[in-house]
Motif scaffolding. Sequence first.
Motif, PDB file in Angstrom:
ATOM      1  N   PRO A 147       0.898  -1.415  -0.081  1.00 22.97           N
ATOM      2  CA  PRO A 147       0.092   0.123   0.150  1.00 22.97           C
ATOM      3  C   PRO A 147       0.835   1.170  -0.207  1.00 22.97           C
ATOM      4  O   PRO A 147       2.146   1.374   0.144  1.00 22.97           O
ATOM      5  CB  PRO A 147      -0.747  -0.132   1.391  1.00 22.97           C
ATOM      6  N   ALA A 148       0.337   2.433  -0.265  1.00 20.99           N
ATOM      7  CA  ALA A 148       1.130   3.665  -0.345  1.00 20.99           C
ATOM      8  C   ALA A 148       2.045   3.860   0.998  1.00 20.99           C
ATOM      9  O   ALA A 148       3.044   4.379   0.492  1.00 20.99           O
ATOM     10  CB  ALA A 148       0.229   4.863  -0.571  1.00 20.99           C
ATOM     11  N   ALA A 149       1.441   3.423   2.133  1.00 18.59           N
ATOM     12  CA  ALA A 149       2.413   3.884   3.182  1.00 18.59           C
ATOM     13  C   ALA A 149       3.735   3.010   3.290  1.00 18.59           C
ATOM     14  O   ALA A 149       4.609   3.569   3.767  1.00 18.59           O
ATOM     15  CB  ALA A 149       1.301   3.440   4.537  1.00 18.59           C
ATOM     16  N   VAL A 150       3.486   1.823   2.402  1.00 21.03           N
ATOM     17  CA  VAL A 150       4.828   1.034   2.587  1.00 21.03           C
ATOM     18  C   VAL A 150       5.685   1.483   1.507  1.00 21.03           C
ATOM     19  O   VAL A 150       6.715   1.428   1.534  1.00 21.03           O
ATOM     20  CB  VAL A 150       4.380  -0.509   2.420  1.00 21.03           C
ATOM     21  N   LEU A 151       4.983   1.821   0.401  1.00 18.84           N
ATOM     22  CA  LEU A 151       6.007   2.367  -0.722  1.00 18.84           C
ATOM     23  C   LEU A 151       6.699   3.675  -0.373  1.00 18.84           C
ATOM     24  O   LEU A 151       7.686   3.682  -1.113  1.00 18.84           O
ATOM     25  CB  LEU A 151       4.944   2.715  -1.953  1.00 18.84           C
ATOM     26  N   GLN A 152       6.270   4.551   0.475  1.00 24.41           N
ATOM     27  CA  GLN A 152       6.763   5.793   0.848  1.00 24.41           C
ATOM     28  C   GLN A 152       8.271   5.325   1.297  1.00 24.41           C
ATOM     29  O   GLN A 152       9.120   6.075   0.976  1.00 24.41           O
ATOM     30  CB  GLN A 152       5.907   6.420   1.837  1.00 24.41           C
ATOM     31  N   ARG A 153       8.553   4.279   1.893  1.00 20.69           N
ATOM     32  CA  ARG A 153       9.750   3.896   2.202  1.00 20.69           C
ATOM     33  C   ARG A 153      10.762   3.705   1.281  1.00 20.69           C
ATOM     34  O   ARG A 153      12.090   3.555   1.510  1.00 20.69           O
ATOM     35  CB  ARG A 153       9.564   2.847   3.337  1.00 20.69           C
ATOM     36  N   PHE A 154      10.207   3.440   0.145  1.00 15.87           N
ATOM     37  CA  PHE A 154      11.244   3.069  -0.909  1.00 15.87           C
ATOM     38  C   PHE A 154      11.356   4.187  -2.165  1.00 15.87           C
ATOM     39  O   PHE A 154      11.792   3.756  -3.117  1.00 15.87           O
ATOM     40  CB  PHE A 154      10.675   1.532  -1.500  1.00 15.87           C
ATOM     41  N   GLU A 155      10.535   5.218  -1.804  1.00 13.37           N
ATOM     42  CA  GLU A 155      10.485   6.359  -2.974  1.00 13.37           C
ATOM     43  C   GLU A 155      11.225   7.359  -2.492  1.00 13.37           C
ATOM     44  O   GLU A 155      11.107   8.661  -3.091  1.00 13.37           O
ATOM     45  CB  GLU A 155       9.137   6.514  -3.027  1.00 13.37           C
ATOM     46  N   ARG A 156      12.231   7.271  -1.420  1.00 17.13           N
ATOM     47  CA  ARG A 156      13.250   7.961  -0.758  1.00 17.13           C
ATOM     48  C   ARG A 156      14.416   8.773  -2.047  1.00 17.13           C
ATOM     49  O   ARG A 156      14.383   7.608  -2.936  1.00 17.13           O
ATOM     50  CB  ARG A 156      13.663   7.895   0.352  1.00 17.13           C
TER      51      ARG A 156
END
Length: 252
Positions: free
Chosen positions: A236-245
């Motif tokens: 989900p979006a909340a998890v993806l944020q960790r890898f879109e840095r």
Amino acid sequence: MDAVSRQIEGGGVTEAQWAASPWLQSLPLASPAALFGDARRLVVVSPHPDDEVLACGGLMSLAHQTGLAVTVVSVTDGEACYPDQPAWSPERLRVARAAELDDALRCLGLASAARIAWHIGDGAVTASEAWMGEQLAALLHPNDLVLAPWRFDGHPDHEAVARACVQACTARGAALKEYPVWGWHWLDPQAAPSAWAPATRYALEDDLLDRKRDAIQQFVTQTGAVAGLECEPILPAAVLQRFERNYEVLIG
């Protein structure tokens, strides 16, 4: 990236919590050239198709751009991520996730990267740990740089792969760095300085970051951008944020 560990539950640590971590923001920032050094090949070992792109897709792409040969080892086919979804059977997921990885690597400019798939049962990697260590030892050379999951990532498949990589790299004299995947989900940021010591950040330029984000979006079964999925997606979006840095973190 398949959630089967007791540590991988709920929403996990938010990206806002990680962004507020003084330790993370002050991590040493190194150049990819310093990481690659005199390596002749980058070998990335991934428990499930998507782990490698999420955690270090940018560095994989940069390695290729600098002329470093890249080999991607897919340990499982990631077929067990939705056991209660009749529309997404293991047989269908095997095919879909392999195609997603193809598309993701293409986005990163890695369509020509060497590929190895072992087809070990998703969720059952621990039983093949010794075999993996032997296969990796036969594959590796002393001038390889290996990227493997963090050995305490919280997912049994990830941890078994990590242990096999440690064994093989030690036997062959290859350099090893570890990448966290699920560790970002459950690890208290205040514990990171000791759990992830030493750790280094590697910056991703804007164009590379855009390509990595495009690559991540190719994993449609994991993001939920497919028909017939009647549950929360793995990414989900909340998890993806960790890898879109605009950086990636390696340990070791």
